[in-house]
Design an enzyme around this catalytic site. Structure first.
Site, PDB file in Angstrom:
ATOM      1  N   GLU A   1      51.036  50.580  15.458  1.00 11.63           N
ATOM      2  CA  GLU A   1      52.357  52.177  16.193  1.00 11.63           C
ATOM      3  C   GLU A   1      53.089  51.414  15.483  1.00 11.63           C
ATOM      4  O   GLU A   1      53.203  50.670  14.705  1.00 11.63           O
ATOM      5  CB  GLU A   1      52.558  50.692  17.469  1.00 11.63           C
ATOM      6  CG  GLU A   1      51.731  50.319  18.605  1.00 11.63           C
ATOM      7  CD  GLU A   1      51.174  52.568  19.981  1.00 11.63           C
ATOM      8  OE1 GLU A   1      52.625  53.128  18.853  1.00 11.63           O
ATOM      9  OE2 GLU A   1      50.646  52.028  20.203  1.00 11.63           O
ATOM     10  N   THR A   2      54.194  52.559  15.226  1.00 12.52           N
ATOM     11  CA  THR A   2      55.399  52.561  14.892  1.00 12.52           C
ATOM     12  C   THR A   2      56.238  53.264  15.684  1.00 12.52           C
ATOM     13  O   THR A   2      56.287  54.405  16.254  1.00 12.52           O
ATOM     14  CB  THR A   2      55.313  53.169  13.165  1.00 12.52           C
ATOM     15  OG1 THR A   2      54.319  53.532  12.260  1.00 12.52           O
ATOM     16  CG2 THR A   2      57.195  53.530  12.564  1.00 12.52           C
TER      17      THR A   2
END
Length: 265
Positions: free
Chosen positions: A47-48
């Site tokens: 995830e970002t």
């Protein structure tokens, strides 16, 4: 050329190289969806998180290397860590707003970041052949939440030794598959597989605990619980069930701070 800060935080771990790494990108204003996805793909982490500061809250969005997702626990914790340590160190409650998941609060107490998330609504479902064949062990129950399936097994050993059929999991209409059992030293343990969204195994999936916590709270008759995700990196979570909300708390560690360079936007 435009530059923007980037951080990499190991969430749900007190030290680096544990827990779940997430990238965090503070922005002055939103980039295009294509640019956000390109950055997430370049980061190549599960995830970002991207956020933009508003007067009373931080607008937040989450991307895997392949898609935008409705909710992400460890990247929200990572974003709160960045805000608390680098933007507003005196802030003990950080409020995010997501167009997909509403308002999310993170309370900072003695180094713990406690996520206040909506409780997932889960329903028991049939153990279909596809769900049974998704792993090398046989689950005893199956549940469906808003975005994931949850498969319940008999023992922590089964979870630790479980081998997912990732190709088969891609055929299941869900963000991912949560597998869980009662823990030997914690109240419950779990793992999370999301090959359909570009994440074969998420080291520590905070959002999955919005599904896990209400189930285990009811099953064990406890409001507060301890949990461990049994990925290779592992992660510790401190949980509480509060009717329509769940609290998911953990520590975090800074791994990287830098800049990324983008074409003008």
């Amino acid at each position: 050329m435009h530059s923007t800060p980037i951080f990499q935080i190991d969430a749900f771990s007190a030290t680096t190289f544990g827990g779940n790494p997430a990238a965090v990108c503070p922005l002055d204003k939103w980039l295009s969806d294509e640019q956000l996805l390109n950055i997430a793909a370049e980061n190549n982490l599960s995830e970002t998180a991207f956020y933009v500061k508003h007067a009373e809250h931080y607008a937040i969005r989450w991307f895997t290397p392949a898609v935008e997702v409705d909710l992400c626990g460890h990247a929200t914790l990572a974003a709160a860590y960045v805000i608390h340590h680098f933007e507003e160190p005196s802030q003990q409650q950080i409020t995010f707003h997501s167009q997909r998941s509403g308002y999310l609060h993170v309370n900072v107490v003695d180094g713990l970041f406690a996520l206040d998330f909506p409780t997932d609504q889960i329903e028991k479902t049939d153990l279909t052949d596809l769900l049974i064949e998704a792993t090398n062990a046989r689950p005893i129950e199956a549940y469906r939440g808003k975005t994931d399936y949850m498969l319940v097994f008999s023992s922590e050993k089964e979870i630790a030794e479980l081998i997912p059929n990732l190709q088969l999991m891609k055929e299941i209409d869900a963000r991912g598959i949560i597998v869980t059992a009662r823990g030997d030293n914690q109240d419950f343990v779990s793992r999370f597989f999301g090959p359909a969204v570009g994440v074969d195994e998420d080291p520590v999936c905070g959002s999955a605990h919005s599904t896990l916590i209400p189930y285990w709270s009811q099953k064990l008759g406890k409001q507060t619980l301890t949990a461990r995700q049994l990925s290779k990196r592992g992660g510790e979570l401190y949980c509480a069930h509060q009717k329509d909300r769940v609290e998911i708390a953990g520590r975090a560690a800074l791994y990287l701070r830098g800049e990324i360079f983008l074409p003008e936007y």
